[in-house]
Design an enzyme around this catalytic site. Structure first.
Site, PDB file in Angstrom:
ATOM      1  N   ASP A   1       0.866  -1.183   0.000  1.00  0.00           N
ATOM      2  CA  ASP A   1       0.000   0.000   0.000  1.00  0.00           C
ATOM      3  C   ASP A   1       0.900   1.229   0.000  1.00  0.00           C
ATOM      4  OD1 ASP A   1      -3.247   0.204   1.092  1.00  0.00           O
ATOM      5  OD2 ASP A   1      -2.057   2.042   0.981  1.00  0.00           O
TER       6      ASP A   1
ATOM      7  N   CYS B   1     -20.050   0.675  -0.111  1.00  0.00           N
ATOM      8  CA  CYS B   1     -20.328   0.023  -1.398  1.00  0.00           C
ATOM      9  C   CYS B   1     -21.690   0.309  -2.012  1.00  0.00           C
ATOM     10  CB  CYS B   1     -20.172  -1.484  -1.236  1.00  0.00           C
ATOM     11  SG  CYS B   1     -18.484  -1.949  -0.847  1.00  0.00           S
ATOM     12  N   PHE B   2     -22.765   0.122  -1.256  1.00  0.00           N
ATOM     13  CA  PHE B   2     -24.090   0.131  -1.885  1.00  0.00           C
ATOM     14  C   PHE B   2     -24.353   1.389  -2.712  1.00  0.00           C
ATOM     15  CE2 PHE B   2     -26.560  -3.082   0.992  1.00  0.00           C
ATOM     16  CZ  PHE B   2     -25.837  -4.104   0.414  1.00  0.00           C
TER      17      PHE B   2
ATOM     18  N   ARG C   1     -32.881   0.668  14.484  1.00  0.00           N
ATOM     19  CA  ARG C   1     -32.525  -0.702  14.104  1.00  0.00           C
ATOM     20  C   ARG C   1     -33.496  -1.738  14.645  1.00  0.00           C
ATOM     21  NH1 ARG C   1     -28.512  -1.052  10.207  1.00  0.00           N
ATOM     22  NH2 ARG C   1     -27.103   0.696  10.469  1.00  0.00           N
TER      23      ARG C   1
ATOM     24  N   GLU D   1     -15.161  -9.186  -5.117  1.00  0.00           N
ATOM     25  CA  GLU D   1     -15.271  -9.684  -3.748  1.00  0.00           C
ATOM     26  C   GLU D   1     -16.680  -9.441  -3.223  1.00  0.00           C
ATOM     27  OE1 GLU D   1     -13.186 -11.591  -1.958  1.00  0.00           O
ATOM     28  OE2 GLU D   1     -15.070 -11.627  -0.868  1.00  0.00           O
TER      29      GLU D   1
ATOM     30  N   LEU E   1     -17.571 -10.253   0.104  1.00  0.00           N
ATOM     31  CA  LEU E   1     -17.637 -10.265   1.572  1.00  0.00           C
ATOM     32  C   LEU E   1     -18.403  -9.058   2.079  1.00  0.00           C
ATOM     33  CD1 LEU E   1     -15.647  -7.980   3.101  1.00  0.00           C
ATOM     34  CD2 LEU E   1     -13.879  -9.439   2.195  1.00  0.00           C
TER      35      LEU E   1
HETATM   36  N1  LIG Z   1     -15.244  -2.718   1.842  1.00  0.00           N
HETATM   37  C1  LIG Z   1     -15.898  -3.776   1.426  1.00  0.00           C
HETATM   38  O1  LIG Z   1     -16.587  -4.433   2.186  1.00  0.00           O
HETATM   39  C2  LIG Z   1     -15.818  -4.218   0.000  1.00  0.00           C
HETATM   40  C3  LIG Z   1     -16.341  -5.446  -0.355  1.00  0.00           C
HETATM   41  C4  LIG Z   1     -16.260  -5.865  -1.684  1.00  0.00           C
HETATM   42  C5  LIG Z   1     -15.633  -5.065  -2.617  1.00  0.00           C
HETATM   43  N2  LIG Z   1     -15.123  -3.864  -2.247  1.00  0.00           N
HETATM   44  C6  LIG Z   1     -14.387  -3.089  -3.256  1.00  0.00           C
HETATM   45  O2  LIG Z   1     -12.997  -3.321  -3.052  1.00  0.00           O
HETATM   46  C7  LIG Z   1     -12.227  -2.150  -3.353  1.00  0.00           C
HETATM   47  C8  LIG Z   1     -11.402  -1.748  -2.146  1.00  0.00           C
HETATM   48  O3  LIG Z   1     -12.276  -1.426  -1.096  1.00  0.00           O
HETATM   49  P1  LIG Z   1     -11.756  -1.230   0.394  1.00  0.00           P
HETATM   50  O4  LIG Z   1     -12.951  -1.075   1.234  1.00  0.00           O
HETATM   51  O5  LIG Z   1     -10.751  -2.283   0.708  1.00  0.00           O
HETATM   52  O6  LIG Z   1     -10.995   0.179   0.250  1.00  0.00           O
HETATM   53  P2  LIG Z   1      -9.999   0.842   1.284  1.00  0.00           P
HETATM   54  O7  LIG Z   1     -10.069   2.308   1.040  1.00  0.00           O
HETATM   55  O8  LIG Z   1     -10.204   0.295   2.643  1.00  0.00           O
HETATM   56  O9  LIG Z   1      -8.548   0.337   0.811  1.00  0.00           O
HETATM   57  C9  LIG Z   1      -7.949   0.683  -0.383  1.00  0.00           C
HETATM   58  C10 LIG Z   1      -6.441   0.823  -0.157  1.00  0.00           C
HETATM   59  O10 LIG Z   1      -5.814   1.022  -1.421  1.00  0.00           O
HETATM   60  C11 LIG Z   1      -4.691   1.882  -1.216  1.00  0.00           C
HETATM   61  N3  LIG Z   1      -4.266   2.463  -2.485  1.00  0.00           N
HETATM   62  C12 LIG Z   1      -4.927   3.347  -3.274  1.00  0.00           C
HETATM   63  N4  LIG Z   1      -4.221   3.605  -4.375  1.00  0.00           N
HETATM   64  C13 LIG Z   1      -3.090   2.887  -4.304  1.00  0.00           C
HETATM   65  C14 LIG Z   1      -1.974   2.721  -5.158  1.00  0.00           C
HETATM   66  N5  LIG Z   1      -1.891   3.370  -6.323  1.00  0.00           N
HETATM   67  N6  LIG Z   1      -0.975   1.902  -4.769  1.00  0.00           N
HETATM   68  C15 LIG Z   1      -1.053   1.239  -3.591  1.00  0.00           C
HETATM   69  N7  LIG Z   1      -2.090   1.339  -2.749  1.00  0.00           N
HETATM   70  C16 LIG Z   1      -3.104   2.155  -3.101  1.00  0.00           C
HETATM   71  C17 LIG Z   1      -5.214   2.899  -0.223  1.00  0.00           C
HETATM   72  O11 LIG Z   1      -4.137   3.559   0.421  1.00  0.00           O
HETATM   73  C18 LIG Z   1      -6.052   2.032   0.704  1.00  0.00           C
HETATM   74  O12 LIG Z   1      -5.325   1.590   1.831  1.00  0.00           O
HETATM   75  C19 LIG Z   1     -13.253  -1.107  -3.791  1.00  0.00           C
HETATM   76  O13 LIG Z   1     -13.356  -1.150  -5.184  1.00  0.00           O
HETATM   77  C20 LIG Z   1     -14.542  -1.592  -3.170  1.00  0.00           C
HETATM   78  O14 LIG Z   1     -15.675  -1.176  -3.888  1.00  0.00           O
HETATM   79  C21 LIG Z   1     -15.184  -3.431  -0.963  1.00  0.00           C
HETATM   80  O1  LIG Z   2     -31.666  -6.113   6.002  1.00  0.00           O
HETATM   81  C1  LIG Z   2     -30.761  -5.269   5.993  1.00  0.00           C
HETATM   82  C2  LIG Z   2     -29.447  -5.553   5.589  1.00  0.00           C
HETATM   83  C3  LIG Z   2     -28.508  -4.536   5.595  1.00  0.00           C
HETATM   84  N1  LIG Z   2     -28.848  -3.288   6.000  1.00  0.00           N
HETATM   85  C4  LIG Z   2     -27.827  -2.219   5.980  1.00  0.00           C
HETATM   86  O2  LIG Z   2     -27.211  -2.203   4.723  1.00  0.00           O
HETATM   87  C5  LIG Z   2     -25.858  -1.775   4.825  1.00  0.00           C
HETATM   88  C6  LIG Z   2     -24.931  -2.769   4.141  1.00  0.00           C
HETATM   89  O3  LIG Z   2     -24.906  -3.970   4.884  1.00  0.00           O
HETATM   90  P1  LIG Z   2     -24.130  -5.268   4.373  1.00  0.00           P
HETATM   91  O4  LIG Z   2     -24.509  -5.527   2.977  1.00  0.00           O
HETATM   92  O5  LIG Z   2     -24.372  -6.327   5.344  1.00  0.00           O
HETATM   93  O6  LIG Z   2     -22.605  -4.820   4.506  1.00  0.00           O
HETATM   94  P2  LIG Z   2     -21.495  -4.384   3.423  1.00  0.00           P
HETATM   95  O7  LIG Z   2     -20.185  -4.622   4.057  1.00  0.00           O
HETATM   96  O8  LIG Z   2     -21.804  -3.036   2.886  1.00  0.00           O
HETATM   97  O9  LIG Z   2     -21.630  -5.472   2.253  1.00  0.00           O
HETATM   98  C7  LIG Z   2     -22.211  -5.189   0.990  1.00  0.00           C
HETATM   99  O10 LIG Z   2     -21.310  -4.537   0.153  1.00  0.00           O
HETATM  100  C8  LIG Z   2     -20.073  -5.273  -0.050  1.00  0.00           C
HETATM  101  C9  LIG Z   2     -19.174  -4.375  -0.841  1.00  0.00           C
HETATM  102  O11 LIG Z   2     -19.401  -4.410  -2.200  1.00  0.00           O
HETATM  103  C10 LIG Z   2     -20.410  -6.579  -0.734  1.00  0.00           C
HETATM  104  O12 LIG Z   2     -19.210  -7.308  -0.970  1.00  0.00           O
HETATM  105  C11 LIG Z   2     -21.375  -7.387   0.116  1.00  0.00           C
HETATM  106  O13 LIG Z   2     -21.728  -8.593  -0.551  1.00  0.00           O
HETATM  107  C12 LIG Z   2     -22.616  -6.549   0.384  1.00  0.00           C
HETATM  108  O14 LIG Z   2     -23.490  -7.233   1.275  1.00  0.00           O
HETATM  109  C13 LIG Z   2     -25.600  -1.629   6.325  1.00  0.00           C
HETATM  110  O15 LIG Z   2     -25.727  -0.273   6.690  1.00  0.00           O
HETATM  111  C14 LIG Z   2     -26.691  -2.449   6.958  1.00  0.00           C
HETATM  112  O16 LIG Z   2     -27.015  -2.019   8.250  1.00  0.00           O
HETATM  113  C15 LIG Z   2     -30.135  -2.998   6.412  1.00  0.00           C
HETATM  114  O17 LIG Z   2     -30.442  -1.869   6.772  1.00  0.00           O
HETATM  115  N2  LIG Z   2     -31.061  -3.998   6.401  1.00  0.00           N
END
Ligand SMILES: NC(=O)c1ccc[n+]([C@@H]2O[C@H](COP(=O)([O-])OP(=O)(O)OC[C@H]3O[C@@H](n4cnc5c(N)ncnc54)[C@H](O)[C@@H]3O)[C@@H](O)[C@H]2O)c1
Ligand SMILES: O=c1ccn([C@@H]2O[C@H](COP(=O)(O)OP(=O)(O)O[C@H]3O[C@H](CO)[C@@H](O)[C@H](O)[C@H]3O)[C@@H](O)[C@H]2O)c(=O)[nH]1
Length: 459
Positions: free
Chosen positions: A35, A273-274, A439, A162, A164
């Site tokens: 990073d 994300c959403f 909630r 991803e 998760l």
């Molecule tokens: N947060 C989630 O639950 C979740 C789940 C599924 C998918 N995603 C997707 O995954 C991606 C990452 O999300 P996140 O929540 O981990 O973001 P995050 O902001 O927590 O982490 C991203 C990291 O990338 C680093 N970075 C940015 N540019 C860089 C570069 N040029 N070189 C090296 N490092 C660099 C940043 O410093 C940061 O630490 C996004 O596209 C997001 O939509 C997130």
């Molecule tokens: O019945 C529900 C379910 C969720 N939420 C809210 O919705 C938001 C998102 O919740 P959740 O989806 O559980 O968490 P995220 O970590 O944002 O995960 C979503 O976004 C990720 C990033 O893209 C995806 O990887 C996951 O599959 C997707 O569930 C939160 O504020 C929750 O409180 C509600 O209000 N009601």
């Protein structure tokens, strides 16, 4: 190709947990997470595991088991790219805040920077995996950057979104509903399937073309968020009809075609994300001239904004139309329980609205501390940093947050909130003692019996 070294660019909420699990399940593979953010890397390397930058149940144990053995965190990006056969791009892709597509499109500058970095420093063939959530057809741009280096290196691009969810990241990674891999090269797909195959059964590893994989990620989030907005829309109707949204959700969820999950009415969905992904989907649809498609999905976000706003409106109205100078205790700041992530948390917007009305806010969240609360509000630019600091503070205990409060707003569904001594809290509050449960966490009957004026979404 047998993968012996993996590099993951981006040590965030996805890169950290995902790679930790890959390392745990593949002791034969060295996993380097890199990073540009030195502070974040230092936090990942901190001896005190409670200081890891991402709080997720079960994560610290995996980091303890693998760190320094086959899991490494560093800022040595070039070195990690060079030694790896497979490189994951897991950087942030936030909504654009400038220029064309401002407020809608995904900002792909960090992804492009990674691609250029890989193109610049790679000396051997690589499999490049899109882990970040990306607009459909982004792989084309990555391909173009990588293939135009003119240094004769072969790059295979895969999409591996991803799924998760935060708060359950480790469980989701260990038992995924599916792993999705999109790509053109059979060999590259097999290499990545093998990495997951060390713990995920074959029937859960789904392969598609690149574009289906990219679009499936945005679509999955749009469908999930749509369910939340749908039940939230019904929650408002419930409040006017004496129907109870929890009962309605249960009744419809027992229809196997609808299913019981993601039907929990709330103060509005948050998270990084959403909203970002739906707005991105809307932008893409618009860019193809698909107005009806764009409008359809945009309504999910419009409904969510309405839900957050009507929560704070209702609180103000119930407190005799003014919260000026009143103490409001907010329980929870994270966007959901079991995470320290606050991105797009409904709490931020509700607090901002209440501060506009000159409320004094005390926040308590078991995993979010004062500086983050202030940063979140300052980021909105609604008022000066000093004004924010004067209007809101983080209490060190929940009882301190609620002492002397006119009202309590429950923003996050942390389990511990259920177990508080609500009689003691009631005794120490101004009367009438109001609770606005965003909630549906607490028992209405029990709260009423203690004496609270208790309001819950959709009841
Ligand atoms: N947060 C989630 O639950 C979740 C789940 C599924 C998918 N995603 C997707 O995954 C991606 C990452 O999300 P996140 O929540 O981990 O973001 P995050 O902001 O927590 O982490 C991203 C990291 O990338 C680093 N970075 C940015 N540019 C860089 C570069 N040029 N070189 C090296 N490092 C660099 C940043 O410093 C940061 O630490 C996004 O596209 C997001 O939509 C997130
Ligand atoms: O019945 C529900 C379910 C969720 N939420 C809210 O919705 C938001 C998102 O919740 P959740 O989806 O559980 O968490 P995220 O970590 O944002 O995960 C979503 O976004 C990720 C990033 O893209 C995806 O990887 C996951 O599959 C997707 O569930 C939160 O504020 C929750 O409180 C509600 O209000 N009601």
């Amino acid at each position: 190709m047998t993968v012996k070294n993996i590099c993951c660019i981006g040590a965030g909420y996805v890169g950290g947990p995902t790679m930790a699990v890959i390392a745990k399940k593949n002791p034969q593979i060295n996993v380097n997470i890199v990073d540009i953010n030195q502070e974040r890397i230092d936090a990942w390397n901190s001896k005190d595991l409670s200081k890891l930058p991402v709080y997720e149940p079960g994560l610290a144990d995996i980091v303890r088991d693998c760190r320094g053995i086959n899991l490494f965190f560093s800022t040595k990006i070039d070195e990690a790219i060079n030694t790896a056969e497979m490189i994951f791009i897991s950087v942030n892709t936030p909504t654009k805040t400038y220029g064309k597509g401002k407020g809608m499109a995904a900002d792909l500058k960090y992804v492009e920077l990674c691609s250029r970095k890989i193109a610049e420093v790679a000396k051997t063939d690589k499999i490049v995996v899109e882990k970040s959530t990306l607009p459909v057809r982004t792989a084309e741009a990555i391909k173009s950057i990588l293939h135009n280096t003119g240094n004769g290196i072969n790059f295979h691009i895969l999409s591996n979104p991803e799924f998760l969810a935060e708060g359950t990241a480790v469980q989701d990674l260990l038992n995924p509903d599916r792993v999705l891999i999109g790509g053109e090269s059979k060999e590259a797909i097999e290499s990545l399937s093998k990495v997951y195959g060390s713990w995920v059964s074959e029937d859960r590893i789904l392969t598609t073309n690149l574009w289906s994989s990219e679009l499936s990620k945005l679509t999955a989030n749009a469908f999930l968020a749509q369910r939340v907005s749908s039940i939230n829309a019904i929650s408002e109707l419930c409040e006017h009809t004496e129907a109870n949204v929890n009962e309605v959700a249960k009744a419809i969820g027992m229809d196997s075609r609808i299913g019981p999950k993601f039907l929990k009415a709330s103060v509005g969905f948050g998270g990084s994300c959403f909203q970002k992904d739906i707005l991105n989907l809307v932008y893409i649809a618009k860019s193809y001239g698909l107005k009806e498609v764009a409008d359809y999905w945009e309504q999910v976000v419009i409904m969510n904004d309405h839900q957050k706003r009507r929560f704070s409106d209702n609180l103000i109205k119930t407190l005799y139309n003014t919260v000026s100078g009143k103490k409001i205790a907010m329980l929870g700041w994270a966007f959901k329980k079991d995470t320290n992530d606050t991105r797009e948390s409904a709490a931020i917007y509700v607090a901002d609205h209440l501060l506009n009305e000159q409320a004094n806010i005390a926040v308590y969240d078991p995993q979010v501390f004062e500086q983050k609360v202030l940063n979140d509000l300052n980021y909105l630019n609604t008022r000066t940093e000093r004004e924010n600091a004067e209007g809101i503070y983080s209490a060190s205990t929940p009882y301190e947050a609620m002492k002397g409060a006119h009202a309590i707003a429950i923003m996050t569904e942390w389990d511990e909130f259920k177990d508080y001594d609500w009689q003691r809290i009631y005794d120490n509050m101004k009367k009438p003692a109001f609770v606005f449960d965003g909630r549906s966490l607490l028992d209405k009957e029990k709260m009423n019996k203690i004496g609270f004026e208790y309001y819950s979404i959709g009841q």
